[in-house]
Every structure is written in structure tokens, then in C-alpha cells.
Design an enzyme around this catalytic site. Structure first.
Site, PDB file in Angstrom:
ATOM      1  N   SER A 133      37.922  32.142  37.384  1.00 17.98           N
ATOM      2  CA  SER A 133      37.580  32.535  36.015  1.00 17.98           C
ATOM      3  C   SER A 133      36.078  32.832  35.913  1.00 17.98           C
ATOM      4  O   SER A 133      35.604  33.784  36.514  1.00 17.98           O
ATOM      5  CB  SER A 133      38.026  31.431  35.043  1.00 17.98           C
ATOM      6  OG  SER A 133      38.049  31.902  33.726  1.00 17.98           O
ATOM      7  N   HIS A 169      42.386  36.481  34.514  1.00 20.16           N
ATOM      8  CA  HIS A 169      43.570  36.161  33.699  1.00 20.16           C
ATOM      9  C   HIS A 169      44.118  37.444  33.066  1.00 20.16           C
ATOM     10  O   HIS A 169      44.362  37.514  31.864  1.00 20.16           O
ATOM     11  CB  HIS A 169      43.218  35.127  32.628  1.00 20.16           C
ATOM     12  CG  HIS A 169      42.565  33.898  33.179  1.00 20.16           C
ATOM     13  ND1 HIS A 169      43.165  33.106  34.137  1.00 20.16           N
ATOM     14  CD2 HIS A 169      41.335  33.335  32.935  1.00 20.16           C
ATOM     15  CE1 HIS A 169      42.351  32.100  34.441  1.00 20.16           C
ATOM     16  NE2 HIS A 169      41.236  32.228  33.736  1.00 20.16           N
TER      17      HIS A 169
END
Length: 242
Positions: A133, A169
Site C-alpha cells: 500500500s 488496492h
């Protein structure tokens, strides 16, 4: 001999599933890139979550359970660095693992403590750089982030070791990450780059993508680049199942 410069940038699984593999298997892949079967020195950087003791404890427990052969250290920067010799410690590692969280705050704190220059030196010396991330976006030029607020906004102040933007994501529908990343690339707000769905990682050697890997069935990475008129083109990058 010239050191092999490697980055493993990935999107960890946000939601718990019944998948055979999990996030620890992405860590296991990162460990394999060091060229050592065991005894790796790994430094965990939880800067993006404000050096949260909860995150540090969870990561320490994960390594004790899943990777007991590893010598894990933690570099915290709040309220002061946990080691006097940041450069020496990081250069002595086989793998540097960066936690997700706020990429904006991560980069701001790193810059105050001189980590951009140190991490580039580590990369050039052959230390494997990895993270999920925010810990994925940081090695790139930037990417969409919710660090500024609930709405995704462009961030273009990454380390730039890799000359691409990065969408993480990419299949997380709650924030329309897939659509917004492509809009930002199409408009020129972000440069062309790679996106990863949950469970997918990008292994770079030098500044070239070596391969995409996945722990999730039918998950993929994507190359996204701008087209004339503010549109974009996307090409699936097949991911090898771990």
C-alpha cells in the site's frame, strides 16, 4: 560486481478470505529475493502508521510465527530515531519492509530524517526494498491516496526510484480506486504506471518490471498509460501464482 537493485511493491489483502495463501506469503516472496534461504536481516519501518506499537507488535508476532529464521529489527522515528546510526543499520539489512498507512506522512517524516538518500543508497547496494500500500507507492513517483482525506487525491512526491505511478488496492470498490487511478493517469495528473489488485505484487529489477505475482486466484496487475483527449489505455499484466 554491480549489486542487483530490487523492489517488491504490493497490495496486501484488505479483506479476509478463504484463500490458501495470505499476506505472510507475500512477505515470504520478498524474503526469497534476498538470495538467502534463512537468516535474513529484515528491518520493519512502521512510519506510515505513526510507529504504532500495535502494528509493531503484530508484525513481530507474524515473523515469530511465520518466519522464525529471520532476524527482525524495527526502525521507529517517533519521537526520535530508535537507532543513532540509521544509515549503517539499514545498509546492513537484507530486506527493508515498509508498512502501509499514510504515504504523505511517511514521506514527510522520512525526508526530515534523511531517509530518501539512505534508502536509495540501500537500493543501489542490493538491499531488497519492499512494502504494501503506502509501502508500495513510496518507491514510485506517486499514486492515488486517501492520506489527505476520505476522497482519493493525487500524490506525486514519492521517492521515484521507479519512474512510474502506482495504484494500490485496484479492485477496492468502496473508494473507486480502479476508476480514479485511471482518470488521474488519463488527465496527466499522475504519470503512466502500474496498478495492483489486492494480493498482487510487482517485482522490479532495476527500474524494469520483472514479473507480477499473486496470492489471490484470478487477480492481476495492470499497466495504465494516457491517451489523447484525456483518456487512458490499460493492459493486463498476468500475475504468476505463488
Amino acid at each position: 560486481m554491480v549489486a542487483r537493485r530490487q523492489v517488491f511493491a504490493y497490495s496486501g489483502m484488505i479483506e479476509v478470505t478463504d484463500q490458501r495463501l495470505g499476506n505472510s506469503d507475500l512477505t515470504r516472496f520478498a524474503l526469497s529475493l534476498t538470495g538467502k534461504e534463512s537468516g535474513q536481516d529484515v528491518c520493519y519501518l512502521p512510519t506510515a502508521v505513526g510507529d504504532s506499537p500495535v502494528a509493531t507488535r503484530a508484525k513481530s508476532e507474524e515473523f515469530a510465527r511465520e518466519h522464525p529464521q529471520v532476524r527482525l529489527s524495527v526502525l521507529t522515528l517517533f519521537t526520535q530515531p530508535s537507532t543513532e546510526d540509521i544509515r549503517g543499520h539499514l545498509l546492513s539489512q537484507d530486506l527493508i519492509l515498509v508498512e502501509g498507512g499514510s504515504v504523505v506522512n511517511l514521506m514527510a517524516v522520512w525526508r526530515v530524517h534523511g531517509l530518501p538518500e539512505i534508502l536509495r543508497e540501500c537500493w543501489e547496494a542490493g538491499v531488497v526494498l519492499a512494502g504494501a500500500s503506502a509501502g508500495s507507492i513510496c518507491w514510485h513517483t506517486g499514486g492515488p491516496t486517501d492520506s489527505f482525506g476520505e476522497e482519493l487525491a493525487p500524490f506525486n512526491d514519492g521517492l521515484g526510484l521507479l519512474p512510474f505511478s502506482n495504484g494500490v488496492h485496484d479492485d477496492f470498490c468502496d473508494q473507486r480506486r480502479r476508476e480514479i487511478y485511471r482518470q488521474m493517469v488519463g488527465s496527466g495528473t499522475l504519470s503512466a504506471g502500474y496498478a495492483t489488485e489486492d494480493g498482487v505484487g510487482l517485482h522490479y529489477v532495476g527500474t524494469q518490471l520483472q514479473e507480477a505475482v499473486t496470492i489471490k486466484d484470478r487477480a492481476s496487475a495492470w499497466w495504465v498509460e494516457p491517451e489523447h483527449g484525456g483518456s487512458y489505455t490499460e493492459v493486463a499484466v498476468p500475475a504468476r501464482a505463488l
